[in-house]
Scaffold this motif. Structure first.
Motif, PDB file in Angstrom:
ATOM      1  N   ASN A 157      -4.754 -16.389   3.999  1.00  0.00           N
ATOM      2  CA  ASN A 157      -5.788 -15.681   3.484  1.00  0.00           C
ATOM      3  C   ASN A 157      -5.860 -14.228   3.819  1.00  0.00           C
ATOM      4  N   GLY A 158      -5.408 -13.957   5.165  1.00  0.00           N
ATOM      5  CA  GLY A 158      -5.161 -12.563   5.166  1.00  0.00           C
ATOM      6  C   GLY A 158      -4.215 -11.896   4.673  1.00  0.00           C
ATOM      7  N   TRP A 159      -3.044 -12.451   4.071  1.00  0.00           N
ATOM      8  CA  TRP A 159      -2.212 -11.738   3.326  1.00  0.00           C
ATOM      9  C   TRP A 159      -2.829 -11.589   1.835  1.00  0.00           C
ATOM     10  N   ILE A 160      -3.377 -12.569   1.516  1.00  0.00           N
ATOM     11  CA  ILE A 160      -4.226 -12.355   0.217  1.00  0.00           C
ATOM     12  C   ILE A 160      -5.198 -11.392   0.168  1.00  0.00           C
ATOM     13  N   ALA A 161      -5.882 -10.973   1.160  1.00  0.00           N
ATOM     14  CA  ALA A 161      -6.951 -10.063   1.263  1.00  0.00           C
ATOM     15  C   ALA A 161      -6.222  -8.868   1.233  1.00  0.00           C
ATOM     16  N   ARG A 162      -5.170  -8.623   1.872  1.00  0.00           N
ATOM     17  CA  ARG A 162      -4.230  -7.482   1.929  1.00  0.00           C
ATOM     18  C   ARG A 162      -3.665  -7.205   0.475  1.00  0.00           C
ATOM     19  N   PHE A 163      -3.014  -7.978   0.005  1.00  0.00           N
ATOM     20  CA  PHE A 163      -2.351  -7.971  -1.135  1.00  0.00           C
ATOM     21  C   PHE A 163      -3.386  -7.389  -2.255  1.00  0.00           C
ATOM     22  N   LEU A 164      -4.816  -8.067  -2.226  1.00  0.00           N
ATOM     23  CA  LEU A 164      -5.623  -7.789  -3.291  1.00  0.00           C
ATOM     24  C   LEU A 164      -6.016  -6.337  -3.146  1.00  0.00           C
ATOM     25  N   SER A 165      -6.296  -5.943  -2.002  1.00  0.00           N
ATOM     26  CA  SER A 165      -6.834  -4.762  -1.578  1.00  0.00           C
ATOM     27  C   SER A 165      -5.865  -3.589  -2.026  1.00  0.00           C
ATOM     28  N   GLN A 166      -4.770  -3.966  -2.083  1.00  0.00           N
ATOM     29  CA  GLN A 166      -3.587  -2.943  -2.467  1.00  0.00           C
ATOM     30  C   GLN A 166      -3.323  -3.051  -4.054  1.00  0.00           C
ATOM     31  N   GLY A 167      -4.180  -3.807  -4.740  1.00  0.00           N
ATOM     32  CA  GLY A 167      -4.026  -3.611  -6.463  1.00  0.00           C
ATOM     33  C   GLY A 167      -3.106  -4.834  -6.857  1.00  0.00           C
ATOM     34  N   TYR A 168      -2.483  -5.761  -6.126  1.00  0.00           N
ATOM     35  CA  TYR A 168      -1.755  -6.697  -6.675  1.00  0.00           C
ATOM     36  C   TYR A 168      -2.611  -7.787  -7.234  1.00  0.00           C
ATOM     37  N   GLU A 169      -2.028  -8.506  -8.016  1.00  0.00           N
ATOM     38  CA  GLU A 169      -2.398 -10.016  -8.611  1.00  0.00           C
ATOM     39  C   GLU A 169      -1.880 -10.911  -7.850  1.00  0.00           C
ATOM     40  N   VAL A 170      -2.902 -11.786  -7.298  1.00  0.00           N
ATOM     41  CA  VAL A 170      -2.150 -12.738  -6.565  1.00  0.00           C
ATOM     42  C   VAL A 170      -2.365 -14.574  -6.846  1.00  0.00           C
ATOM     43  N   THR A 171      -1.399 -15.012  -6.943  1.00  0.00           N
ATOM     44  CA  THR A 171      -1.522 -16.286  -7.336  1.00  0.00           C
ATOM     45  C   THR A 171      -1.344 -17.204  -6.045  1.00  0.00           C
ATOM     46  N   ALA A 172      -2.238 -18.302  -5.661  1.00  0.00           N
ATOM     47  CA  ALA A 172      -2.160 -18.960  -4.502  1.00  0.00           C
ATOM     48  C   ALA A 172      -2.034 -20.397  -4.651  1.00  0.00           C
ATOM     49  N   PHE A 173      -1.436 -21.061  -3.740  1.00  0.00           N
ATOM     50  CA  PHE A 173      -1.219 -22.439  -3.877  1.00  0.00           C
ATOM     51  C   PHE A 173      -1.712 -23.267  -2.576  1.00  0.00           C
ATOM     52  N   ASP A 174      -2.533 -24.248  -2.352  1.00  0.00           N
ATOM     53  CA  ASP A 174      -2.669 -24.840  -1.191  1.00  0.00           C
ATOM     54  C   ASP A 174      -3.205 -26.233  -1.626  1.00  0.00           C
ATOM     55  N   PRO A 175      -2.660 -27.389  -1.342  1.00  0.00           N
ATOM     56  CA  PRO A 175      -2.971 -28.747  -1.599  1.00  0.00           C
ATOM     57  C   PRO A 175      -4.442 -29.083  -1.063  1.00  0.00           C
ATOM     58  N   ALA A 176      -4.717 -28.637   0.061  1.00  0.00           N
ATOM     59  CA  ALA A 176      -5.900 -29.198   1.111  1.00  0.00           C
ATOM     60  C   ALA A 176      -7.141 -28.964   0.078  1.00  0.00           C
ATOM     61  N   ALA A 177      -7.894 -29.803   0.296  1.00  0.00           N
ATOM     62  CA  ALA A 177      -9.320 -29.979  -0.425  1.00  0.00           C
ATOM     63  C   ALA A 177     -10.157 -28.804   0.034  1.00  0.00           C
ATOM     64  N   GLY A 178     -10.666 -28.257  -0.902  1.00  0.00           N
ATOM     65  CA  GLY A 178     -11.843 -26.921  -0.608  1.00  0.00           C
ATOM     66  C   GLY A 178     -10.717 -25.579  -0.125  1.00  0.00           C
ATOM     67  N   ALA A 179      -9.618 -25.682  -0.488  1.00  0.00           N
ATOM     68  CA  ALA A 179      -8.875 -24.281   0.044  1.00  0.00           C
ATOM     69  C   ALA A 179      -9.416 -23.175  -0.832  1.00  0.00           C
ATOM     70  N   GLU A 180      -9.457 -23.339  -2.208  1.00  0.00           N
ATOM     71  CA  GLU A 180      -9.723 -22.249  -2.892  1.00  0.00           C
ATOM     72  C   GLU A 180     -11.140 -21.402  -2.370  1.00  0.00           C
ATOM     73  N   GLU A 181     -11.997 -22.345  -2.374  1.00  0.00           N
ATOM     74  CA  GLU A 181     -13.442 -21.744  -1.895  1.00  0.00           C
ATOM     75  C   GLU A 181     -13.202 -21.312  -0.401  1.00  0.00           C
ATOM     76  N   ARG A 182     -12.694 -21.873   0.509  1.00  0.00           N
ATOM     77  CA  ARG A 182     -12.438 -21.292   1.774  1.00  0.00           C
ATOM     78  C   ARG A 182     -11.749 -19.827   1.647  1.00  0.00           C
ATOM     79  N   THR A 183     -10.546 -19.710   0.716  1.00  0.00           N
ATOM     80  CA  THR A 183      -9.925 -18.680   0.596  1.00  0.00           C
ATOM     81  C   THR A 183     -10.845 -17.505   0.001  1.00  0.00           C
ATOM     82  N   ARG A 184     -11.643 -17.576  -1.055  1.00  0.00           N
ATOM     83  CA  ARG A 184     -12.521 -16.838  -1.675  1.00  0.00           C
ATOM     84  C   ARG A 184     -13.636 -16.335  -0.371  1.00  0.00           C
ATOM     85  N   LEU A 185     -14.155 -17.189   0.311  1.00  0.00           N
ATOM     86  CA  LEU A 185     -14.976 -16.896   1.324  1.00  0.00           C
ATOM     87  C   LEU A 185     -14.337 -15.965   2.458  1.00  0.00           C
TER      88      LEU A 185
END
Length: 320
Positions: A18-46
């Protein structure tokens, strides 16, 4: 933005992912994420929402947006269109090798693949890959969206050009790539932190200091100096006008004294409880979220101060 890398994929969305995702987004990148854990997307967006105010204070890229984050339910689909892929699954060798093998099968031939592993050698992780030449370790530090250091380590089969491209990419996203030319378990920074961590546990275990006292010994002493200069330049100044030459002559003999206990103490239930209760008492009624917010505010200000005293044009390129 690095022109050769436009889309990134992040595999595994725990604290580091999630730290990588935040950095990439802040630098203007489009990010595709994958995590099979339940609730992963919600936790990432938070997590991204939590990091965003600090990133705004640091300065966002012109096209930075939290809306450029997309989750996929399939690993192969997540990596298929990426120019750069960052793997962050749990630190289990066989799991990492399996996930990296799958990534390698479905990634584009010209895509770079990095692993956030904190301790496993890249030669081990790339051993089952079809195209190991584009793989390397890219080990960051928490919080990834603020701390700039990333250790870049190639394995026996890594192409030198891949490391050079990785270095340029990380520099372009406001990071400080440290290229380590000889792989070793734990890389460099974690080995240094582990040595201090072992000694800190001995001090608590032997009843010499509490967790709070150990922390204050670093906060108000070495930590203030290390944030600017690191251990070697700090000791260079300790030698007076003759610098490190005099420092080693005067204090070198003390290195033979049995002051430290670099072997880790037995992590008994008593020691664990002493460390846990000490941290909880020290934190008081401040939650982990409260402490994270204070840490981020501090780091933003500290990074600005470090950059003031070590401007980019005067920094030597960090290489080992």
């Amino acid at each position: 933005m690095n022109e050769s890398i436009k889309k990134v994929a992040v595999i595994g969305t725990g604290v580091i992912g999630n730290g990588w995702i935040a950095r990439f987004l802040s630098q203007g990148y489009e990010v595709t994420a994958f995590d099979p854990a339940a609730g992963a997307e919600e936790r990432t967006r938070l997590a991204v929402n939590h990091a965003w105010p600090s990133l705004e204070e640091r300065g966002l890229a012109a096209n930075a947006s939290k809306d450029r984050l997309f989750f996929k339910d399939d690993l192969a689909e997540a990596v298929s269109g990426a120019d750069y892929i960052q793997e962050n699954v749990p630190e289990r060798e066989e799991l990492k090798k399996s996930v990296l093998h799958t990534i390698d099968q479905h990634a584009r031939m010209d895509a770079l693949i990095g692993s956030s592993t904190s301790g496993i050698k890249p030669s081990i992780l790339q051993s089952d890959m079809i195209h190991p030449e584009r793989f390397f370790v890219a080990h960051p530090f928490n919080p990834v969206y603020l701390l700039p250091l990333v250790e870049v380590v190639g394995g026996e089969q890594t192409n030198k050009k891949a490391l050079e491209q990785a270095g340029r990419f990380f520099s372009s996203i406001d990071m400080k790539p440290l290229t380590i030319h000889k792989e070793i378990d734990g890389h460099v920074a974690d080995r240094l932190m582990e040595a201090l961590w072992r000694e800190a546990l001995h001090l608590v275990n032997d009843g010499i200091a509490t967790t709070e006292e150990v922390d204050k010994a670093i906060i108000y002493g070495a930590g203030l100096r290390w944030a600017q200069m690191g251990p070697f330049l700090t000791f260079h100044l300790a030698g007076g006008e003759q610098g490190m030459r005099h420092m080693l002559e005067q204090f070198g003999p003390a290195l033979k004294l049995p002051w430290t206990k670099l072997k880790a103490p037995e992590l008994t239930e008593e020691l664990k409880e002493r460390v846990i209760s000490g941290c909880e008492e020290y934190a008081g009624d401040q939650s982990v979220s409260d402490l994270e917010a204070k840490r981020n505010e501090f780091l933003v200000k500290l990074l600005a101060l470090v950059e003031e005293y070590w401007p980019e044009e005067s920094q030597a390129k960090a290489n080992i």
